[in-house]
Design a protein around this motif. Structure first.
Motif, short mmCIF file in Angstrom:
data_model
loop_
_atom_site.label_atom_id
_atom_site.label_comp_id
_atom_site.label_asym_id
_atom_site.label_seq_id
_atom_site.Cartn_x
_atom_site.Cartn_y
_atom_site.Cartn_z
N LEU A 245 -6.62 -14.40 -4.96
CA LEU A 245 -6.49 -14.41 -3.50
C LEU A 245 -5.02 -14.32 -3.10
CD1 LEU A 245 -7.73 -14.76 -0.67
CD2 LEU A 245 -7.56 -17.25 -1.02
N GLY A 246 -4.18 -15.08 -3.79
CA GLY A 246 -2.76 -15.03 -3.49
C GLY A 246 -2.16 -13.66 -3.77
N GLY A 248 -3.78 -10.88 -3.64
CA GLY A 248 -4.35 -9.95 -2.68
C GLY A 248 -3.70 -10.02 -1.31
N THR A 249 -2.87 -11.00 -1.07
CA THR A 249 -2.15 -11.12 0.20
C THR A 249 -0.71 -10.62 0.05
OG1 THR A 249 -1.53 -13.40 -0.30
CG2 THR A 249 -3.56 -13.05 0.96
N LEU A 250 -0.53 -9.61 -0.82
CA LEU A 250 0.81 -9.10 -1.13
C LEU A 250 1.73 -10.21 -1.64
CD1 LEU A 250 1.38 -6.62 1.84
CD2 LEU A 250 0.59 -6.12 -0.50
N LEU A 252 2.12 -13.17 -0.81
CA LEU A 252 2.58 -14.20 0.11
C LEU A 252 1.77 -15.50 -0.04
CD1 LEU A 252 3.20 -12.10 3.35
CD2 LEU A 252 4.89 -12.98 1.73
N GLY A 253 0.48 -15.36 -0.31
CA GLY A 253 -0.34 -16.55 -0.49
C GLY A 253 0.05 -17.39 -1.68
#
Length: 288
Positions: A245-246, A248-250, A252-253
């Motif tokens: 998930l992190g 997948g947020t470029l 930033l996550g």
């Protein structure tokens, strides 16, 4: 009367050759990983900026990799795979911060500095000092490198077309109409990742917290997984899912997710391992 120097402080004896003392492993509920995440989230915001700085530095490093290797898929995949393997080592200071909170001590940048610069000089290094952490980190790095080389060789040999970018991997491996390359790749990855996870899930916090060597830490970690297979499977899935998930947020996550998982891993260790039978490694203010 001539002056007589006082005797040196006693050094704890090494265990007899052929004996290996392991701590007791507790059985936890299947949903225990959710509690660890909740406690890790609490620690993350209690510590604040020192924890978030870990995530910022690692996300910045990952962004640099993306820029340098955007057209070299295997370099990029290898770097991120290697990061996931050695992440337990990189989170050592996060464990120290959670330990400081647990002890009611300051959890700040000074704690991080002392963790990495002072307790490695322990005279009790024979019981698993700083160099045990280094040796274990090197072992994980070698294992990650082995997976990267194996994965690259498999895809290069069996893919129907050259794979140079993530788009190529998606088109020629994941969405390929013929063959089972993607399934084979996932199976091999799982077979290599499972023992690495089992070897490291509580090893690093244990090496930081108690005077043990690498073998004791790894065997305790395996015992933890074998005693709690359901909870450990859920924990592994949560770690992987949140990390993806992190990413997948470029990336930033990852600024929040990585320190969150680091703090949660400390609470996983504390819930799973009864360390009362092992000698304590003193905090950075001490001599061990």
């Amino acid at each position: 009367m001539p002056y007589t120097a006082p005797p040196p402080p006693p050094v704890p004896p090494r265990p007899p050759r052929g004996t290996l003392k392991l701590p007791e492993v507790r059985t936890v509920a299947l949903t225990a990983p959710l509690t660890w995440l909740a406690l890790g989230w609490r620690d993350l915001w209690r510590v604040g900026m020192p924890s978030l700085l870990h995530g910022m530095l690692l996300a910045t490093f990952g962004l640099g990799l993306l820029m340098l290797a955007r057209d070299q898929f295997w370099l990029l995949a290898g770097a991120f795979s290697g990061f996931l393997v050695v992440a337990p080592v990189l989170a050592t200071s996060l464990y120290a911060l959670s330990r400081a909170l647990e002890r009611g001590e300051p959890a700040n940048l000074r704690t991080i500095g002392k963790t990495w610069t002072r307790w490695q000089f322990s005279r009790y290094a024979v019981h698993g000092g700083y160099w045990s952490l280094v040796r274990f980190g090197l072992m994980l790095s070698l294992a990650g490198t082995g997976w990267v080389l194996t994965s690259a060789a498999l895809i290069t040999a069996l893919a129907p077309a050259p794979v140079n970018t993530p788009t190529d991997f998606l088109r020629h491996v994941v969405l390929a109409h013929r063959g089972y390359l993607f399934e084979l790749w996932l199976t091999m990855g799982a077979l290599m990742a499972a023992p690495l996870f089992a070897s490291s899930v509580v090893s690093m916090p244990l090496l930081l917290d108690r005077r043990v060597d690498v073998l004791q830490a790894v065997l305790t970690s395996w015992q933890t997984v074998l005693t709690n297979p359901g909870a450990m499977a859920l924990w592994a899935a949560l770690i992987m899912g949140l990390t993806l998930l992190g990413m997948g947020t470029l990336l930033l996550g990852l600024i929040v997710i990585l320190p969150w998982l680091g703090h949660a891993s400390w609470h996983a260790y504390r819930a799973l391992v009864d360390t009362r039978s092992l000698p304590e490694r003193l905090p950075p203010e001490g001599n061990a």
